[in-house]
Write a protein that holds these residues in place. Structure first.
Motif, PDB file in Angstrom:
ATOM      1  N   LEU A 195      32.986 -10.107 -16.562  1.00  0.00           N
ATOM      2  CA  LEU A 195      31.525 -10.118 -16.666  1.00  0.00           C
ATOM      3  C   LEU A 195      31.037 -11.439 -17.254  1.00  0.00           C
ATOM      4  N   GLY A 196      31.775 -11.995 -18.269  1.00  0.00           N
ATOM      5  CA  GLY A 196      31.382 -13.289 -18.841  1.00  0.00           C
ATOM      6  C   GLY A 196      31.457 -14.390 -17.805  1.00  0.00           C
ATOM      7  N   ASP A 197      32.543 -14.442 -17.057  1.00  0.00           N
ATOM      8  CA  ASP A 197      32.678 -15.473 -16.033  1.00  0.00           C
ATOM      9  C   ASP A 197      31.572 -15.335 -14.985  1.00  0.00           C
ATOM     10  N   GLN A 198      31.256 -14.095 -14.620  1.00  0.00           N
ATOM     11  CA  GLN A 198      30.222 -13.893 -13.604  1.00  0.00           C
ATOM     12  C   GLN A 198      28.860 -14.319 -14.146  1.00  0.00           C
ATOM     13  N   LEU A 199      28.633 -14.083 -15.478  1.00  0.00           N
ATOM     14  CA  LEU A 199      27.358 -14.475 -16.082  1.00  0.00           C
ATOM     15  C   LEU A 199      27.217 -15.993 -16.108  1.00  0.00           C
ATOM     16  N   ASN A 200      28.285 -16.739 -16.426  1.00  0.00           N
ATOM     17  CA  ASN A 200      28.241 -18.196 -16.424  1.00  0.00           C
ATOM     18  C   ASN A 200      27.922 -18.732 -15.022  1.00  0.00           C
ATOM     19  N   VAL A 201      28.503 -18.102 -14.028  1.00  0.00           N
ATOM     20  CA  VAL A 201      28.228 -18.534 -12.641  1.00  0.00           C
ATOM     21  C   VAL A 201      26.758 -18.373 -12.322  1.00  0.00           C
ATOM     22  N   TYR A 202      26.179 -17.221 -12.715  1.00  0.00           N
ATOM     23  CA  TYR A 202      24.752 -16.982 -12.441  1.00  0.00           C
ATOM     24  C   TYR A 202      23.868 -17.973 -13.191  1.00  0.00           C
ATOM     25  N   VAL A 203      24.267 -18.357 -14.457  1.00  0.00           N
ATOM     26  CA  VAL A 203      23.478 -19.331 -15.243  1.00  0.00           C
ATOM     27  C   VAL A 203      23.459 -20.679 -14.533  1.00  0.00           C
ATOM     28  N   ARG A 204      24.638 -21.120 -14.060  1.00  0.00           N
ATOM     29  CA  ARG A 204      24.698 -22.404 -13.351  1.00  0.00           C
ATOM     30  C   ARG A 204      23.838 -22.377 -12.079  1.00  0.00           C
ATOM     31  N   LYS A 205      23.858 -21.281 -11.380  1.00  0.00           N
ATOM     32  CA  LYS A 205      23.047 -21.175 -10.158  1.00  0.00           C
ATOM     33  C   LYS A 205      21.562 -21.240 -10.496  1.00  0.00           C
ATOM     34  N   ILE A 206      21.190 -20.568 -11.622  1.00  0.00           N
ATOM     35  CA  ILE A 206      19.768 -20.590 -12.003  1.00  0.00           C
ATOM     36  C   ILE A 206      19.332 -21.999 -12.396  1.00  0.00           C
ATOM     37  N   SER A 207      20.197 -22.756 -13.121  1.00  0.00           N
ATOM     38  CA  SER A 207      19.856 -24.135 -13.510  1.00  0.00           C
ATOM     39  C   SER A 207      19.681 -25.002 -12.273  1.00  0.00           C
ATOM     40  N   ALA A 208      20.583 -24.856 -11.321  1.00  0.00           N
ATOM     41  CA  ALA A 208      20.469 -25.647 -10.094  1.00  0.00           C
ATOM     42  C   ALA A 208      19.196 -25.299  -9.350  1.00  0.00           C
ATOM     43  N   MET A 209      18.835 -24.041  -9.338  1.00  0.00           N
ATOM     44  CA  MET A 209      17.602 -23.632  -8.659  1.00  0.00           C
ATOM     45  C   MET A 209      16.377 -24.185  -9.382  1.00  0.00           C
ATOM     46  N   ALA A 210      16.436 -24.278 -10.745  1.00  0.00           N
ATOM     47  CA  ALA A 210      15.304 -24.834 -11.498  1.00  0.00           C
ATOM     48  C   ALA A 210      15.109 -26.306 -11.149  1.00  0.00           C
ATOM     49  N   LEU A 211      16.220 -27.069 -11.099  1.00  0.00           N
ATOM     50  CA  LEU A 211      16.105 -28.484 -10.718  1.00  0.00           C
ATOM     51  C   LEU A 211      15.519 -28.616  -9.309  1.00  0.00           C
ATOM     52  N   SER A 212      15.939 -27.743  -8.433  1.00  0.00           N
ATOM     53  CA  SER A 212      15.419 -27.786  -7.065  1.00  0.00           C
ATOM     54  C   SER A 212      13.934 -27.483  -7.045  1.00  0.00           C
ATOM     55  N   LEU A 213      13.503 -26.546  -7.892  1.00  0.00           N
ATOM     56  CA  LEU A 213      12.083 -26.203  -7.927  1.00  0.00           C
ATOM     57  C   LEU A 213      11.263 -27.360  -8.498  1.00  0.00           C
ATOM     58  N   GLN A 214      11.818 -28.060  -9.527  1.00  0.00           N
ATOM     59  CA  GLN A 214      11.108 -29.231 -10.053  1.00  0.00           C
ATOM     60  C   GLN A 214      10.933 -30.291  -8.975  1.00  0.00           C
ATOM     61  N   GLY A 215      11.955 -30.484  -8.166  1.00  0.00           N
ATOM     62  CA  GLY A 215      11.839 -31.464  -7.095  1.00  0.00           C
ATOM     63  C   GLY A 215      10.825 -31.073  -6.053  1.00  0.00           C
ATOM     64  N   LEU A 216      10.501 -29.802  -5.984  1.00  0.00           N
ATOM     65  CA  LEU A 216       9.534 -29.328  -4.994  1.00  0.00           C
ATOM     66  C   LEU A 216       8.134 -29.194  -5.580  1.00  0.00           C
ATOM     67  N   HIS A 217       7.826 -29.836  -6.786  1.00  0.00           N
ATOM     68  CA  HIS A 217       6.480 -29.786  -7.367  1.00  0.00           C
ATOM     69  C   HIS A 217       5.486 -30.465  -6.428  1.00  0.00           C
ATOM     70  N   PRO A 218       4.226 -29.975  -6.259  1.00  0.00           N
ATOM     71  CA  PRO A 218       3.263 -30.552  -5.285  1.00  0.00           C
ATOM     72  C   PRO A 218       2.958 -32.028  -5.520  1.00  0.00           C
ATOM     73  N   ASN A 219       2.760 -32.480  -6.783  1.00  0.00           N
ATOM     74  CA  ASN A 219       2.416 -33.878  -7.020  1.00  0.00           C
ATOM     75  C   ASN A 219       3.565 -34.790  -6.593  1.00  0.00           C
ATOM     76  N   ARG A 220       4.778 -34.412  -6.958  1.00  0.00           N
ATOM     77  CA  ARG A 220       5.925 -35.232  -6.573  1.00  0.00           C
ATOM     78  C   ARG A 220       6.089 -35.227  -5.051  1.00  0.00           C
ATOM     79  N   TYR A 221       5.826 -34.088  -4.446  1.00  0.00           N
ATOM     80  CA  TYR A 221       5.961 -34.013  -2.992  1.00  0.00           C
ATOM     81  C   TYR A 221       4.931 -34.908  -2.295  1.00  0.00           C
ATOM     82  N   VAL A 222       3.662 -34.909  -2.835  1.00  0.00           N
ATOM     83  CA  VAL A 222       2.602 -35.759  -2.233  1.00  0.00           C
ATOM     84  C   VAL A 222       2.943 -37.230  -2.426  1.00  0.00           C
TER      85      VAL A 222
END
Length: 519
Positions: free
Chosen positions: A351-378
């Protein structure tokens, strides 16, 4: 005394009217009646005629029409439907038969014929012939095939018996069944076993037992038969209706007709044939003492097998009871507790290993969402537009420069290909070509004139005029202008024309054989 003249009105059949009684004339029907009475009065009431059948025809009405013949004559024959039904064989062309009946006259056609009441084949007996023909017919249809024989149940509960209630067969069958297997239920169906209509009643009884089998508690086997007797007595079991009823029976049938030497059609169609009614009962049920003996043997075998299985089960149970989980249950509980703790630890790690995997995926998704901000996109899209505009300006500048160079090159090519310049050069070339053509033609004409002059001189030197100029001459006959090549063929008086260089000389042949040419 002279003969009277012929009078057609007095002749029999003459005239248009009916003959009077004074003429002694009678009708056709009256003549027929006279012949009929003469035949019936002069012949016996019953005659027995032996002959060969021909033109045999069974009419749809059931009447039989045929012709009896021998080496010298023929006799028409008819048998009415009621008499045909009693025949024991099928009449056919070519059979030798003895026909018994009465000679009579068929008034409508005025033909005498034999009205048959019975017909018996010659050679083989009627019953034997009927038996053979029925056996051939049923065998061709497959009623004797072993594939259709049904097995007799080994332990029947209900036995149906079809036989006469007054014969010895029923006593033998019932005594045998009671002695051998008294636990079986016996259903007795009394039927006539000989005489007129017995075959039909036997067949009806077989069909009735099949229909009422369920209401009778389920019939397992059926015995059909009778005691011994003559062929005529046993004939009911040789009828086709009985054979087909036995074949169609869903209940297995044991046939017991007569003695062992007697073979009937019912025996051949039945599922099992018994030599006698007693033998049929023995085949239908087992011997109770043998059944009890077999049951006793099976009981002992079953008891031994059961004891063996119980002993084997007890041994296995004792072996299982001696195993540790049953002898010391706490050890099994402790072992299961250790397994549960190990599983708990492994589950926590996973369960700990699976939780770490999910945390890394969430961090990567957050960076991706920052890159998709409207001002940066414009801003990103604006920079791409400016870059594309700059590249487009550069491409247009290069295209314009290339177009200018292409225009200049085209102008230079057009100047080099100016039609006036090309026309002037072409005129000069044409003048040079004309001058060269005229000079060449003059040279060719001069050469041709020289060749013609040379050829003319040679022709003139080779002509006959030149030959004549050298002192020669040509002589021809004046008549016809034929060339004279010798003296042969010339005759005195022929006129000749001699051509010389400066003219012609005409002469006449005086002597074609002159020896001296000159004086």
């Amino acid at each position: 005394m002279g003969r009277k003249p012929f009078n057609p009105d007095l002749a029999v059949g003459g005239g248009v009217g009916k003959p009077s009684s004074a003429d002694n004339g009678i009708s056709v029907w009256e003549v027929t009646q006279l012949v009929k009475r003469a035949i019936e009065d002069s012949l016996p009431t019953t005659v027995h005629v032996i002959g060969e059948l021909s033109n045999t025809k069974l009419h749809s009405s059931g009447h039989l029409y045929c012709t009896l013949k021998d080496e010298r004559s023929e006799l028409a024959c008819v048998m009415w439907r009621s008499d045909v039904a009693r025949l024991k064989f099928d009449p056919a062309d070519g059979m030798d038969v003895q026909v018994s009946g009465k000679i009579g006259l068929f008034e409508k056609s005025g033909r005498y014929q034999l009205y048959a009441r019975s017909m018996v084949p010659q050679g083989v007996g009627a019953l034997e012939l009927a038996f053979r023909r029925l056996c051939e017919k049923l065998q061709q249809e497959g009623l004797f095939d072993e594939a259709y024989k049904k097995p007799i149940p080994k332990y029947p509960q209900t036995v149906a018996v079809l036989t006469s209630e007054t014969g010895a067969a029923i006593c033998d069958i019932m005594d045998t069944l009671k002695r051998r297997y008294p636990c079986a239920k016996v259903v007795f169906c009394p039927v006539p076993v000989q005489g007129q209509g017995a075959a039909g009643k036997i067949a009806q009884a077989i069909r009735r037992v099949n229909r009422q089998s369920n209401s009778l508690g389920g019939v397992d086997v059926m015995i059909v038969g009778r005691g011994g007797g003559s062929t005529e007595d046993l004939w009911s079991f040789n009828e086709e209706v009985v054979a087909r009823a036995i074949f169609a029976s869903e209940i297995p049938v044991i046939s017991a007709v007569g003695h062992e030497s007697d073979v009937s059609v019912a025996d051949l169609v039945a599922d099992v044939r018994a030599a006698t009614p007693t033998a049929a009962a023995e085949l239908a049920v087992p011997q109770l003492s043998e059944v009890l003996e077999e049951l006793s043997y099976r009981e002992s075998v079953f008891s031994r097998s059961l004891r063996h299985k119980l002993e084997l089960a007890a041994t296995r149970l004792d072996s299982v009871a001696r195993r540790q989980p049953f002898s010391d249950p706490l050890v099994l509980i402790q072992r299961l507790g250790n397994q549960l703790a190990d599983l708990k630890l492994r589950t926590k790690v996973l369960l700990g290993d699976q939780l770490n995997v999910y945390v890394r995926k969430i961090s990567a998704m957050a960076l991706s969402l920052q890159g998709l901000h409207p001002n940066r996109y414009v801003a990103f899209q604006k920079s791409r537009v400016l870059e594309i505009d700059h590249r487009l300006q550069m491409v247009l500048s290069r295209k314009l420069a290339m177009a200018d160079r292409a225009i200049v090159n085209g102008q230079q090519k057009l100047q080099r290909r100016n039609p006036e310049l090309r026309l002037k050069g072409d005129v000069q070339r044409l003048r040079e070509l004309r001058r060269r053509l005229l000079r060449g033609m003059a040279n060719l004409l001069k050469q041709d004139e020289e060749r013609v002059s040379g050829v003319g001189a040679r022709l003139q030197a080779m002509g006959h005029k030149s030959t004549l100029a050298r002192g020669f001459s040509i002589t021809r006959l004046k008549k016809g202008g034929y060339l004279v090549r010798g003296c042969q063929g010339l005759r005195e008086g022929d006129r000749l024309v001699t051509e010389v260089f400066e003219g012609t000389i005409e002469s006449r042949v005086v002597d074609s054989d002159q020896g001296e040419l000159f004086d």
